[in-house]
Design an enzyme around this catalytic site. Sequence first.
Site, mmCIF file in Angstrom:
data_model
loop_
_atom_site.group_PDB
_atom_site.id
_atom_site.type_symbol
_atom_site.label_atom_id
_atom_site.label_comp_id
_atom_site.label_asym_id
_atom_site.label_seq_id
_atom_site.Cartn_x
_atom_site.Cartn_y
_atom_site.Cartn_z
ATOM 1 N N TYR A 62 19.752 60.923 4.731
ATOM 2 C CA TYR A 62 19.232 61.564 5.941
ATOM 3 C C TYR A 62 17.868 61.013 6.371
ATOM 4 O O TYR A 62 17.325 61.453 7.385
ATOM 5 C CB TYR A 62 19.124 63.072 5.718
ATOM 6 N N HIS A 96 17.125 64.902 12.693
ATOM 7 C CA HIS A 96 16.968 66.216 12.084
ATOM 8 C C HIS A 96 15.830 66.247 11.054
ATOM 9 O O HIS A 96 15.425 67.331 10.616
ATOM 10 C CB HIS A 96 18.283 66.609 11.395
ATOM 11 N N PHE A 155 18.323 71.711 1.633
ATOM 12 C CA PHE A 155 19.111 71.395 2.818
ATOM 13 C C PHE A 155 18.698 72.343 3.948
ATOM 14 O O PHE A 155 18.304 73.487 3.730
ATOM 15 C CB PHE A 155 20.619 71.422 2.564
ATOM 16 N N ASN A 184 19.931 74.157 6.410
ATOM 17 C CA ASN A 184 20.427 75.471 6.818
ATOM 18 C C ASN A 184 19.997 76.624 5.915
ATOM 19 O O ASN A 184 20.174 77.795 6.265
ATOM 20 C CB ASN A 184 21.959 75.455 6.917
ATOM 21 N N ASN A 196 19.255 76.234 12.843
ATOM 22 C CA ASN A 196 19.670 76.948 11.633
ATOM 23 C C ASN A 196 18.579 76.999 10.560
ATOM 24 O O ASN A 196 18.489 77.969 9.806
ATOM 25 C CB ASN A 196 20.935 76.315 11.057
#
Length: 256
Positions: A74, A79, A124, A126, A172
């Site tokens: 990532y 994000h 992570f 969320n 989120n």
Amino acid sequence: MLGAQGLSHLRLSNVSCAYALRMPLRPAVSEFSGSMLTMHKHSSHTLQMTADVSVDSKPKPWLLVGLGNPGKLYDGTRHNVGFEMIDTIAQAERITVSRIQHRALFGKGHINGNPVMLAKPQTFMNVSGESVGTLVTYYKIPLNQVLLIFDDMDLPFATLRLLPKGGHGGHNGMKSVIDHFKGSREFPRLRIGIGRPPGKMDPASYVLRPFTRGEREEMDFTLQEGLDAIRILINQGFDKSATIVNRTQKTKIQNS
């Protein structure tokens, strides 16, 4: 004239008076003890007050939290601009963010002498609140000194907005943080615009895409603007920083 006996008596009386003048009466034991007890209590109270003032005068650190996803997969994605903002601060202020604490990469340091803590939750995106909530609880940081930094599709690409509070806006990670703050939204946040997905692209796929070379240059410049905003925030307060950054970014959007 006084006889020998009278003269002797007068001398004795004078000596007794002089002694009485030089030597004050000793206080009774109970009075002396009471006086010392009062002095002890006063001294203890003074020491306690001094200790309290010292504790209260110690400045509370800011907790700066960037949201993102852990792992090389990532790195460099839209994000993860929250993580990138923390990395930018850490590099500029020479703060090491390498130890794991409360499920976050964590580090302590200073910005212009003011204490700060930097965090990148490793849970992570969320479920970011699981990490952020425990950090805030453990260090007893007031929510008005917890700055959340995250990506925002509703802002034009490579722009910033600094707000004192608000909702999660469909993000989120922010939703998780608010949930772990027991529903409180009363904490500042720095939103970093990543723009809307092109055409009919799924937003979930868009936020996980890396930047193009041109976008990378724009975002790097924006991260430096974010660094300036955070320095003003820490040194001069939220209102001053928000006024400057939001006015500058509004002009940036109008000229784009």
